[in-house]
Structures are given as C-alpha cells and as structure tokens.
Design a protein around this motif. Structure first.
Motif, PDB file in Angstrom:
ATOM      1  N   PRO A   1      36.290  45.838  56.131  1.00 31.84           N
ATOM      2  CA  PRO A   1      37.595  45.177  56.332  1.00 31.84           C
ATOM      3  C   PRO A   1      38.555  46.060  57.126  1.00 31.84           C
ATOM      4  O   PRO A   1      38.540  47.289  57.004  1.00 31.84           O
ATOM      5  N   SER A   2      39.372  45.423  57.919  1.00 34.80           N
ATOM      6  CA  SER A   2      40.303  46.181  58.769  1.00 34.80           C
ATOM      7  C   SER A   2      41.340  46.944  57.958  1.00 34.80           C
ATOM      8  O   SER A   2      41.914  47.925  58.448  1.00 34.80           O
ATOM      9  N   ASP A   3      41.560  46.513  56.693  1.00 35.96           N
ATOM     10  CA  ASP A   3      42.542  47.205  55.868  1.00 35.96           C
ATOM     11  C   ASP A   3      41.908  48.190  54.886  1.00 35.96           C
ATOM     12  O   ASP A   3      42.599  48.720  53.999  1.00 35.96           O
ATOM     13  N   ALA A   4      40.612  48.447  55.032  1.00 34.79           N
ATOM     14  CA  ALA A   4      39.953  49.438  54.158  1.00 34.79           C
ATOM     15  C   ALA A   4      40.443  50.834  54.501  1.00 34.79           C
ATOM     16  O   ALA A   4      40.601  51.181  55.678  1.00 34.79           O
ATOM     17  N   ASP A   5      40.691  51.634  53.474  1.00 33.99           N
ATOM     18  CA  ASP A   5      41.178  52.999  53.687  1.00 33.99           C
ATOM     19  C   ASP A   5      40.035  54.004  53.850  1.00 33.99           C
ATOM     20  O   ASP A   5      40.121  54.946  54.643  1.00 33.99           O
ATOM     21  N   ILE A   6      38.981  53.830  53.050  1.00 38.53           N
ATOM     22  CA  ILE A   6      37.874  54.774  53.008  1.00 38.53           C
ATOM     23  C   ILE A   6      36.555  54.006  52.949  1.00 38.53           C
ATOM     24  O   ILE A   6      36.467  52.940  52.327  1.00 38.53           O
TER      25      ILE A   6
ATOM     26  N   LYS B   1      41.924  50.017  49.145  1.00 38.39           N
ATOM     27  CA  LYS B   1      40.645  49.323  49.317  1.00 38.39           C
ATOM     28  C   LYS B   1      39.600  50.308  49.841  1.00 38.39           C
ATOM     29  O   LYS B   1      39.869  51.045  50.808  1.00 38.39           O
ATOM     30  N   VAL B   2      38.444  50.317  49.200  1.00 37.94           N
ATOM     31  CA  VAL B   2      37.364  51.240  49.575  1.00 37.94           C
ATOM     32  C   VAL B   2      36.051  50.476  49.695  1.00 37.94           C
ATOM     33  O   VAL B   2      35.729  49.646  48.832  1.00 37.94           O
ATOM     34  N   VAL B   3      35.318  50.742  50.749  1.00 40.08           N
ATOM     35  CA  VAL B   3      33.966  50.201  50.920  1.00 40.08           C
ATOM     36  C   VAL B   3      32.973  51.228  50.389  1.00 40.08           C
ATOM     37  O   VAL B   3      33.047  52.407  50.765  1.00 40.08           O
ATOM     38  N   VAL B   4      32.081  50.816  49.515  1.00 33.66           N
ATOM     39  CA  VAL B   4      31.085  51.718  48.924  1.00 33.66           C
ATOM     40  C   VAL B   4      29.691  51.286  49.372  1.00 33.66           C
ATOM     41  O   VAL B   4      29.287  50.138  49.135  1.00 33.66           O
ATOM     42  N   PHE B   5      28.979  52.191  50.010  1.00 34.51           N
ATOM     43  CA  PHE B   5      27.614  51.923  50.457  1.00 34.51           C
ATOM     44  C   PHE B   5      26.591  52.428  49.443  1.00 34.51           C
ATOM     45  O   PHE B   5      26.847  53.364  48.683  1.00 34.51           O
TER      46      PHE B   5
ATOM     47  N   ARG C   1      38.894  60.294  42.041  1.00 33.51           N
ATOM     48  CA  ARG C   1      40.235  60.761  41.666  1.00 33.51           C
ATOM     49  C   ARG C   1      41.002  61.253  42.892  1.00 33.51           C
ATOM     50  O   ARG C   1      42.215  60.995  43.040  1.00 33.51           O
ATOM     51  N   PHE C   2      40.303  61.952  43.781  1.00 34.27           N
ATOM     52  CA  PHE C   2      40.954  62.437  44.998  1.00 34.27           C
ATOM     53  C   PHE C   2      41.412  61.265  45.863  1.00 34.27           C
ATOM     54  O   PHE C   2      42.519  61.289  46.420  1.00 34.27           O
ATOM     55  N   MET C   3      40.579  60.241  45.977  1.00 35.76           N
ATOM     56  CA  MET C   3      40.960  59.064  46.776  1.00 35.76           C
ATOM     57  C   MET C   3      42.210  58.395  46.213  1.00 35.76           C
ATOM     58  O   MET C   3      43.100  57.979  46.951  1.00 35.76           O
ATOM     59  N   VAL C   4      42.245  58.282  44.884  1.00 37.56           N
ATOM     60  CA  VAL C   4      43.366  57.601  44.232  1.00 37.56           C
ATOM     61  C   VAL C   4      44.630  58.457  44.244  1.00 37.56           C
ATOM     62  O   VAL C   4      45.711  58.007  44.648  1.00 37.56           O
ATOM     63  N   ASP C   5      44.507  59.711  43.792  1.00 38.68           N
ATOM     64  CA  ASP C   5      45.681  60.561  43.602  1.00 38.68           C
ATOM     65  C   ASP C   5      46.220  61.149  44.907  1.00 38.68           C
ATOM     66  O   ASP C   5      47.444  61.260  45.085  1.00 38.68           O
TER      67      ASP C   5
ATOM     68  N   LYS D   1      37.360  51.172  40.411  1.00 38.22           N
ATOM     69  CA  LYS D   1      37.703  49.900  39.767  1.00 38.22           C
ATOM     70  C   LYS D   1      38.547  50.124  38.517  1.00 38.22           C
ATOM     71  O   LYS D   1      39.453  49.329  38.220  1.00 38.22           O
ATOM     72  N   SER D   2      38.252  51.226  37.795  1.00 38.56           N
ATOM     73  CA  SER D   2      39.022  51.503  36.579  1.00 38.56           C
ATOM     74  C   SER D   2      40.478  51.820  36.885  1.00 38.56           C
ATOM     75  O   SER D   2      41.343  51.722  36.011  1.00 38.56           O
ATOM     76  N   LYS D   3      40.746  52.191  38.137  1.00 40.01           N
ATOM     77  CA  LYS D   3      42.117  52.513  38.559  1.00 40.01           C
ATOM     78  C   LYS D   3      42.749  51.385  39.367  1.00 40.01           C
ATOM     79  O   LYS D   3      43.805  51.560  39.983  1.00 40.01           O
ATOM     80  N   GLY D   4      42.097  50.225  39.379  1.00 38.89           N
ATOM     81  CA  GLY D   4      42.661  49.066  40.048  1.00 38.89           C
ATOM     82  C   GLY D   4      42.477  49.030  41.553  1.00 38.89           C
ATOM     83  O   GLY D   4      43.120  48.237  42.244  1.00 38.89           O
TER      84      GLY D   4
END
Length: 398
Positions: free
Chosen positions: A236-241, A187-191, A177-181, A210-213
C-alpha cells in the motif's frame, strides 16, 4: 511318568530363562566403553552451515571465525581439535541436513556439532544428534520453538541442542517495539518466504504490531523468487515499513530498490538474515541482529587483530563472532569433561558440561551462561541498525 513330567518342566523353565537372558539388551557399560574418547586423541567438531547458495555469505563468515577459534583456543587447554564442515544451502530441503547428520554420527571421532546454522535444519536433525549423544551448539538458529513450547506444541529441538544467540521471541518484539515507539508506524507489510525462519520471525513481529493496534498486511512468497516487482505493487502507498525476514541480503537489496523504483514510501526492515553489509545497502533501511559490533568491547582488541590478520584485513561482520563463541563453549565443555573424568569421556557427557558453561568477557559482550530454564543464553538481546548513505550500518541501540 511323574519324574518325566517334572524333568520336562525343569527343562522348559531353563530354556525360558536362557531365552530371556538372550533377549536382554547388551549392558550399557560395554557400549559406553567402546565409545570412550581419549582426551589425548585428535577430536573433530563438525560445523553444519550453508557454504553455497544464497546464504553462503553467512556460512563462510561463520566458518572464518570458527577456524580462528580452532586455531587459537584448543592449545590453552592442551586439546587437539580438527574442524570439519557440512554444507546446507538455504534452498535445500531437510534431507541434506539429515544425510550430513547420519554421516557425522557415524564418525566416532566427531565429539560435537557446531550448528546447524539454520533453524529448519536444527528441527529436522536434532533428534538424530540426540540419539547419538551429540551436543549441537548453534551460532545463529533463532526460531523460538526450538527451545520453548509455543502454542502448547512440543519443542522442536532436543535437550542436546543449545544456541549462543537469543531467539525470535526476543527479536520479534524488539523489532516491533522499535517500529511502534521510535518510527511511529501506522501500517506495516509483513512478508514470509514459506520457510521456517521467516514464518517464525514474521509471525512474532506481526503479533506484536497487532497487539499495539498497528494495521498489517501479510504477503507470502517462495524463497526462490528473485524479482519482487509484482509484490512491490501490492505494498500500500501509505505503508510505513515492509518487514522482510529473508535469509538472503541480496533479496532485501532487490526489494528495497524496487520499492524506490515504484515510488513507494515504505522502508525495508530486515531481521538478522538480512544483515549483510555490502549486500543489503539501501540507505534508510533497517536491520536487527543478535550481535553488537564486537569492537565495542575493549577486551576483543587482540582477537579482532588476530582474526583480521588471518583474513586479509576483512571487515568484522555480525554473524562470525557468535561462531567463535560456539566453538569456545564446546571446547570449554571438553576441557572440563577431561578433568572430571580423568582423561576420557563419552560424547553424550558433553551435554551436561555445555549446560554448565560460564565464560567471562564473552565475545559479543558481557559474561556468558545458559539459562537454567532453557538452552538459550541468559539475558540475550537484539541490536538495531539503520543503513547510512555510504552503506554503513549505524548502531541505533546498545
């Protein structure tokens, strides 16, 4: 002949009755009596946590606070308590925790377990402790499925397991929620690190995003890897987090540095396992944790002063205070068992007394009690921090 037949039948019936009586299990009362613990005796609490290996910082911080709780709390209830330890390194498999569990179960002076600290160790040992009637109270195991059914699967821990921190089912959506809001991520990479903690927490975060698009990229790496440069190239170079749910802050530090070295714009966002001031300190990174700074609560002033005096004026971290709370819960339950049962109790009695725990001025804020539905704290929450240029962790939510 007729008399002989009747006599034979009587003998057979008598023998059958005798055999049936011998086959019956021993009465529980005699077993219970032999396991009764005197409240005047010296009782042991066994703490199961990583004291060596990559997560040793966590276990030793927890141990310092557990020792302080054992030093300062039992006396007010007239109890004599000794703390013993069992080491479960993050890199070790389940057999280490299982061996320790068998050891502590066999020691009848062990009345309760603090921990295990890791969710995987809880899952692999909870049944062993439950079968022996040993309550186990964790200060840091957050996997949701320990205390709740997930996707229709049975809970991984038994009703003898409790935790004093909220679970990943709260942490994952809080972080997402913090990432989205607030961060407005696209775009987020999840390890994941191919072990239970990261799979659970990373899965919760990815599901929310994913539920937030939000577009996600999933990467998997062994928790024994220490050079992440080849994985950084896949960001990816355009990943935010990059959500990096490691249990080793040093690995989060390495990965964040390598992102910078390769010119990637993404910031690292770690879960509670990454929360290690002095170890993970790349400016601009984020972490979440189940405890706010305890200095926010004025009633902790004396506790903080006493703990720092005993620990060479060390800084107060996030992992230690819940350990103090876990010991407090166990001691409170022992005290109430001793009163209710007139100076003697059995180990398995503590499960019901722990469930009924009520503690005012809880060390991590507010008043503490367990949920009536699960063995989780009622109204638990996670806190978010951003690392500053000087390495300090700035609280973003309260």
């Amino acid at each position: 002949m007729k008399k002989a037949i009747v006599l034979a039948i009587v003998v057979l019936v008598a023998c059958a009755a005798t055999a049936a009586a011998l086959a019956k299990p021993a009465a529980k009362t005699s077993t219970s009596a032999s396991q009764a613990i005197s409240c005047n005796s010296t009782m042991k609490i066994a703490f199961v946590t990583p004291l060596t290996g990559g997560a040793a910082f966590l276990g030793n911080e927890q141990l310092a606070w557990s020792k302080y709780a054992i030093k300062t709390l039992p006396g007010k209830w007239g109890l004599k308590v000794k703390l013993i330890t069992g080491d479960t390194p993050a890199e070790a498999g389940p057999s280490v925790g299982q061996t320790l569990a068998q050891k502590f179960v066999a020691d009848k002076s062990v009345v309760a377990i603090e921990g295990p600290s890791f969710s995987g160790t809880v899952a692999s040992t909870s049944q062993i402790y439950a079968d022996a009637g040993l309550v186990h109270v964790s200060p840091s195991a957050t996997r949701t499925s320990l205390t709740k059914s997930v996707d229709g699967k049975p809970k991984e821990a038994t009703p003898s397991f409790f935790r004093v921190v909220p679970d990943d089912g709260i942490q994952g959506p809080t972080d997402g929620r913090f990432m989205v809001d607030k961060l407005k991520v696209k775009k987020v990479v999840v390890f994941d690190f191919q072990e239970p903690y990261s799979l659970g927490l990373g899965g919760q975060v990815e599901e929310y995003l994913k539920s937030k698009g939000v577009s996600t990229v999933h990467l998997s790496v062994s928790n024994t890897v220490t050079d992440f440069s080849s994985f950084v190239t896949k960001v990816p170079s355009d990943a935010d987090i990059v959500f990096f749910p490691t249990q080793k802050p040093e690995d989060a530090q390495t990965f964040a540095q390598q992102l910078v070295e390769q010119g990637k714009k993404a910031k690292v966002f770690g879960g509670d396992g990454s929360n290690g001031p002095g170890k993970f300190k790349v400016a601009g990174s984020y972490v979440s944790n189940f405890a706010a700074p305890i200095s926010l609560f004025p009633y902790n002033k004396a506790i903080i002063a006493g703990w720092r005096k005993d620990n060479n004026n060390a800084e107060v971290g996030s992992f230690g205070p819940p350990s103090y709370g876990a010991i407090q819960v166990i001691l409170d339950s022992i005290h109430r068992a001793c009163i209710a049962q007139k100076g003697k109790f059995e180990r398995r009695d503590l499960v019901k007394y722990v469930k009924r725990t009520r503690i005012k001025n809880w060390i991590t804020g507010g008043n503490f009690r367990f949920s009536t539905k699960t063995n989780d704290p009622l109204n638990g929450k996670f806190y978010l921090f951003q690392i500053q240029s000087n390495g300090d962790y700035k609280l973003l939510t309260s």
